[in-house]
Scaffold this motif. Structure first.
Motif, PDB file in Angstrom:
ATOM      1  N   MET A 148      -9.721  10.272 -48.981  1.00  0.00           N
ATOM      2  CA  MET A 148      -8.622  11.175 -49.283  1.00  0.00           C
ATOM      3  C   MET A 148      -8.088  10.819 -50.655  1.00  0.00           C
ATOM      4  O   MET A 148      -7.249   9.951 -50.813  1.00  0.00           O
ATOM      5  CB  MET A 148      -7.552  11.052 -48.205  1.00  0.00           C
ATOM      6  CG  MET A 148      -8.031  11.666 -46.917  1.00  0.00           C
ATOM      7  SD  MET A 148      -7.024  11.428 -45.482  1.00  0.00           S
ATOM      8  CE  MET A 148      -5.501  12.218 -45.867  1.00  0.00           C
ATOM      9  N   CYS A 149      -8.611  11.496 -51.656  1.00  0.00           N
ATOM     10  CA  CYS A 149      -8.257  11.216 -53.038  1.00  0.00           C
ATOM     11  C   CYS A 149      -8.397  12.505 -53.830  1.00  0.00           C
ATOM     12  O   CYS A 149      -8.996  13.466 -53.360  1.00  0.00           O
ATOM     13  CB  CYS A 149      -9.218  10.203 -53.656  1.00  0.00           C
ATOM     14  SG  CYS A 149      -9.119   8.579 -52.897  1.00  0.00           S
ATOM     15  N   GLY A 150      -7.847  12.477 -55.042  1.00  0.00           N
ATOM     16  CA  GLY A 150      -8.025  13.606 -55.941  1.00  0.00           C
ATOM     17  C   GLY A 150      -8.513  13.088 -57.280  1.00  0.00           C
ATOM     18  O   GLY A 150      -8.111  12.001 -57.711  1.00  0.00           O
ATOM     19  N   VAL A 151      -9.389  13.868 -57.920  1.00  0.00           N
ATOM     20  CA  VAL A 151      -9.885  13.455 -59.234  1.00  0.00           C
ATOM     21  C   VAL A 151      -9.671  14.576 -60.251  1.00  0.00           C
ATOM     22  O   VAL A 151      -9.622  15.756 -59.901  1.00  0.00           O
ATOM     23  CB  VAL A 151     -11.391  13.073 -59.202  1.00  0.00           C
ATOM     24  CG1 VAL A 151     -11.603  11.820 -58.370  1.00  0.00           C
ATOM     25  CG2 VAL A 151     -12.261  14.215 -58.690  1.00  0.00           C
ATOM     26  N   PHE A 152      -9.574  14.154 -61.512  1.00  0.00           N
ATOM     27  CA  PHE A 152      -9.352  15.104 -62.603  1.00  0.00           C
ATOM     28  C   PHE A 152     -10.046  14.548 -63.840  1.00  0.00           C
ATOM     29  O   PHE A 152     -10.104  13.335 -64.032  1.00  0.00           O
ATOM     30  CB  PHE A 152      -7.847  15.244 -62.872  1.00  0.00           C
ATOM     31  CG  PHE A 152      -7.512  16.277 -63.901  1.00  0.00           C
ATOM     32  CD1 PHE A 152      -7.278  17.593 -63.539  1.00  0.00           C
ATOM     33  CD2 PHE A 152      -7.461  15.934 -65.252  1.00  0.00           C
ATOM     34  CE1 PHE A 152      -6.982  18.558 -64.504  1.00  0.00           C
ATOM     35  CE2 PHE A 152      -7.170  16.895 -66.220  1.00  0.00           C
ATOM     36  CZ  PHE A 152      -6.935  18.213 -65.837  1.00  0.00           C
ATOM     37  N   GLY A 153     -10.570  15.427 -64.687  1.00  0.00           N
ATOM     38  CA  GLY A 153     -11.182  14.988 -65.944  1.00  0.00           C
ATOM     39  C   GLY A 153     -10.983  16.042 -67.010  1.00  0.00           C
ATOM     40  O   GLY A 153     -10.860  17.233 -66.706  1.00  0.00           O
ATOM     41  N   ILE A 154     -10.911  15.619 -68.269  1.00  0.00           N
ATOM     42  CA  ILE A 154     -10.723  16.572 -69.368  1.00  0.00           C
ATOM     43  C   ILE A 154     -11.517  16.103 -70.577  1.00  0.00           C
ATOM     44  O   ILE A 154     -11.581  14.903 -70.863  1.00  0.00           O
ATOM     45  CB  ILE A 154      -9.210  16.748 -69.683  1.00  0.00           C
ATOM     46  CG1 ILE A 154      -8.980  17.787 -70.780  1.00  0.00           C
ATOM     47  CG2 ILE A 154      -8.543  15.432 -70.062  1.00  0.00           C
ATOM     48  CD1 ILE A 154      -7.554  18.340 -70.801  1.00  0.00           C
ATOM     49  N   PHE A 155     -12.118  17.066 -71.272  1.00  0.00           N
ATOM     50  CA  PHE A 155     -12.896  16.744 -72.466  1.00  0.00           C
ATOM     51  C   PHE A 155     -12.390  17.542 -73.657  1.00  0.00           C
ATOM     52  O   PHE A 155     -12.242  18.756 -73.571  1.00  0.00           O
ATOM     53  CB  PHE A 155     -14.384  17.088 -72.231  1.00  0.00           C
ATOM     54  CG  PHE A 155     -15.244  16.745 -73.412  1.00  0.00           C
ATOM     55  CD1 PHE A 155     -15.689  15.446 -73.602  1.00  0.00           C
ATOM     56  CD2 PHE A 155     -15.561  17.705 -74.362  1.00  0.00           C
ATOM     57  CE1 PHE A 155     -16.446  15.106 -74.711  1.00  0.00           C
ATOM     58  CE2 PHE A 155     -16.314  17.375 -75.475  1.00  0.00           C
ATOM     59  CZ  PHE A 155     -16.749  16.070 -75.651  1.00  0.00           C
ATOM     60  N   ASN A 156     -12.095  16.823 -74.730  1.00  0.00           N
ATOM     61  CA  ASN A 156     -11.794  17.448 -76.011  1.00  0.00           C
ATOM     62  C   ASN A 156     -10.424  18.105 -76.099  1.00  0.00           C
ATOM     63  O   ASN A 156     -10.318  19.291 -76.413  1.00  0.00           O
ATOM     64  CB  ASN A 156     -12.910  18.459 -76.373  1.00  0.00           C
ATOM     65  CG  ASN A 156     -12.871  18.819 -77.841  1.00  0.00           C
ATOM     66  OD1 ASN A 156     -12.324  18.074 -78.657  1.00  0.00           O
ATOM     67  ND2 ASN A 156     -13.433  19.968 -78.176  1.00  0.00           N
ATOM     68  N   HIS A 157      -9.394  17.350 -75.824  1.00  0.00           N
ATOM     69  CA  HIS A 157      -8.037  17.870 -76.013  1.00  0.00           C
ATOM     70  C   HIS A 157      -7.165  16.785 -76.650  1.00  0.00           C
ATOM     71  O   HIS A 157      -7.217  15.630 -76.224  1.00  0.00           O
ATOM     72  CB  HIS A 157      -7.424  18.317 -74.685  1.00  0.00           C
ATOM     73  CG  HIS A 157      -6.226  19.194 -74.875  1.00  0.00           C
ATOM     74  ND1 HIS A 157      -4.977  18.686 -75.184  1.00  0.00           N
ATOM     75  CD2 HIS A 157      -6.088  20.547 -74.836  1.00  0.00           C
ATOM     76  CE1 HIS A 157      -4.128  19.691 -75.317  1.00  0.00           C
ATOM     77  NE2 HIS A 157      -4.771  20.833 -75.112  1.00  0.00           N
ATOM     78  N   PRO A 158      -6.354  17.164 -77.667  1.00  0.00           N
ATOM     79  CA  PRO A 158      -5.530  16.139 -78.325  1.00  0.00           C
ATOM     80  C   PRO A 158      -4.510  15.490 -77.377  1.00  0.00           C
ATOM     81  O   PRO A 158      -4.059  14.385 -77.630  1.00  0.00           O
ATOM     82  CB  PRO A 158      -4.812  16.917 -79.449  1.00  0.00           C
ATOM     83  CG  PRO A 158      -4.977  18.363 -79.115  1.00  0.00           C
ATOM     84  CD  PRO A 158      -6.219  18.480 -78.299  1.00  0.00           C
ATOM     85  N   GLU A 159      -4.144  16.211 -76.310  1.00  0.00           N
ATOM     86  CA  GLU A 159      -3.197  15.624 -75.354  1.00  0.00           C
ATOM     87  C   GLU A 159      -3.874  15.422 -73.993  1.00  0.00           C
ATOM     88  O   GLU A 159      -3.355  15.827 -72.951  1.00  0.00           O
ATOM     89  CB  GLU A 159      -1.987  16.526 -75.212  1.00  0.00           C
ATOM     90  CG  GLU A 159      -1.127  16.532 -76.460  1.00  0.00           C
ATOM     91  CD  GLU A 159       0.167  17.254 -76.199  1.00  0.00           C
ATOM     92  OE1 GLU A 159       1.023  16.717 -75.487  1.00  0.00           O
ATOM     93  OE2 GLU A 159       0.270  18.387 -76.700  1.00  0.00           O
ATOM     94  N   ALA A 160      -5.022  14.782 -74.047  1.00  0.00           N
ATOM     95  CA  ALA A 160      -5.844  14.637 -72.828  1.00  0.00           C
ATOM     96  C   ALA A 160      -5.062  13.924 -71.718  1.00  0.00           C
ATOM     97  O   ALA A 160      -5.085  14.360 -70.554  1.00  0.00           O
ATOM     98  CB  ALA A 160      -7.125  13.886 -73.160  1.00  0.00           C
ATOM     99  N   ALA A 161      -4.349  12.846 -72.063  1.00  0.00           N
ATOM    100  CA  ALA A 161      -3.639  12.073 -71.021  1.00  0.00           C
ATOM    101  C   ALA A 161      -2.521  12.896 -70.388  1.00  0.00           C
ATOM    102  O   ALA A 161      -2.327  12.886 -69.172  1.00  0.00           O
ATOM    103  CB  ALA A 161      -3.069  10.794 -71.614  1.00  0.00           C
TER     104      ALA A 161
END
Ligand code: AMP
Length: 461
Positions: A1-14
């Motif tokens: 029971m978890c959630g994941v997220f990922g982002i590529f190529n954004h100046p405000e990635a965090a």
């Protein structure tokens, strides 16, 4: 029971990862973490607690245009700081961060083998086995090493990984857990991946497609490319539609809201009851109760009010807290219940402890009859693929008939949705086939019991 997220190529990635994790908070409330990648260095912030508290003032420590994030509820390994994800590792080819939703069924066996060969583990999480296998692979490229490692693990895994220059999203060959690809509306060259589409709505991203079962999707500056691990029979977790996912998400092309309405409608057809009001158990039973009310033409009333500032009762791992939690979380509305024949709708019945308290609470508020309707079949078998369920002996329906359970709950009647009714309700256009092991006892992959119970060897304050 978890959630994941990922982002590529954004100046405000965090920042966007933080928002994405907020939307996925229902998938895990024990801990949260974000790892960003900038010029060959990974930066991590990981703590126990809610997303809103974990990253308070932390964005300065998370530079970079690539990020992965994770919210965790323990299903393997203890609820301890050393198990917080994304896990990170440095090995001879560089650095990598990994976030995992699911449960590996042969992790303990692999761990024994690796430890026998001299491996040192820094967490108890089943996920670390993947990093260890990755580091040991002799394949020349990262993606080939990952394929090599995943070739050895069995079970449920939706993964997000970040390296110095790549974001990767992986779904196991059965596709047990959800994972979707999206694209930011105002930054079309910025891609995101998430456990559920509700994370995209918040950050104004559009869903592109689901990650396919057995797919490794690699996103880097050359674009997107896919590698197919292997494909087994698709077995998407039906309990995501019943309970776990947010109703505003779309899972494998089927809106959860539609599925839950259909479950409630079907339940009303299968198990009708003469009553004055339909009352949901908030929040888990609300959408199915709307469906029940619609199909039965019985008025819908919010006869129970939930205090939103307490976490999900069941999700607190300690029994003492769970028992106390029902009262903390729910309060009846006597004016909506007094003298009424009440149909209470909830999504599932697990141990029966919450429902027993709810039935008593509604009767004490003046209801003349209390009929319980459950918008899924009896839970008879534990989940080994990432949903936290108790052992079989604690599952009330594993050893009792609905009539016996109704007596225990002190309900005037109890009925469940049939397995056929559930299949009908989740039959979208996508032709998804489901894992329903919790309701049927039919396991797509055999669980390999651990060789012995692992002792805790380090507890960090
Ligand atoms: P119980 O009293 O044990 O039968 O719990 C039933 C309640 O727990 C229902 O309201 C469900 O929505 C909720 N529930 C079912 N499965 C889970 C789970 N894996 N984690 C947390 N809550 C759950």
């Amino acid at each position: 029971m978890c959630g994941v997220f990922g982002i590529f190529n954004h100046p405000e990635a965090a920042n966007l990862t933080y928002l994405g994790l907020h939307a996925l908070q229902h998938r895990g409330q024990e801990s949260a973490g974000i790892v960003t990648s900038q010029e060959g260095t990974l930066h991590a912030v990981r703590k126990m607690g809610y997303v809103a508290d974990v990253f308070d003032g932390a964005f300065g420590q998370l530079p970079g245009r690539i990020a992965v994030g994770h919210v965790r509820y323990t299903t393997a390994g203890g609820s301890l700081p050393k198990n917080i994800q994304p896990l990170t590792a440095e090995y001879r080819h560089g650095s990598v961060a990994l976030g995992h939703n699911g449960n590996l069924v042969n992790a303990e066996q692999l761990r024994e083998e690796l430890e026998h060969d001299g491996a040192i583990f820094s967490s108890q999480s089943d996920t670390e086995v993947i990093l260890q296998l990755l580091a040991r692979s002799r394949e020349p490229t990262f993606v080939e090493r990952l394929c090599d490692a995943l070739g050895r693990v069995q079970g449920a895994y939706s993964l997000v990984l970040v390296t110095e220059d790549k974001l990767l999203a992986v779904r196991d060959p059965h596709g047990f857990r959800p994972l979707v690809l999206g694209r930011l509306r105002n930054h079309p060259d910025c891609y995101v991946v998430a456990s559920e589409t509700c994370a995209f709505d918040l950050i104004e991203a559009d869903k592109v497609r689901d990650i396919a079962p057995g797919e490794i999707l690699v996103i880097d500056h050359t674009g997107l490319r896919s590698v197919q691990l292997r494909r087994d029979n698709r077995r998407f977790c039906v309990f995501e539609h019943v309970y776990f996912a947010r109703p505003d998400s779309v899972l494998d092309d089927l809106p959860v809201y539609e599925a839950r309405i259909a479950m409630g409608e079907q339940l009303a057809r299968e198990a009708p009851v003469e009553a004055d009001v339909v009352v949901p158990v908030p929040d888990s039973g609300v959408v199915a109760a709307l469906g029940f009310a619609k199909a039965s033409r019985i008025p819908f009333e919010m006869g129970l009010i939930r205090n939103h500032y307490v976490g999900r009762t069941f999700i607190e791992p300690k029994d003492s807290i769970r028992h106390f939690g029902v009262k903390l979380k729910l309060n009846p509305v006597p004016s909506a219940l007094r003298g009424k024949r009440v149909v209470v709708v909830d999504d599932s019945l697990v141990r029966g402890t919450t429902s027993r308290k709810i039935v008593k609470m509604i009767r004490a508020a003046g209801a003349s009859e209390v009929h319980l309707r459950i918008s899924s079949p009896p839970v008879i078998s534990p989940c080994y693929y990432g949903i936290d369920t108790p052992t079989r002996s604690e599952l009330i329906a594993a050893s009792h008939t609905p009539d016996e359970i109704a007596r225990y709950l002190t309900a005037d009647s109890l009925a469940y949705l049939s397995p056929e009714g559930l299949s009908k309700a989740v039959r979208g256009d996508s032709g998804t086939t489901y894992c329903d092991a919790c309701f049927s006892g039919r396991y797509p992959i055999r669980f390999i019991p651990p060789p012995g119970r692992r002792q805790l060897r380090l507890i960090e304050a």
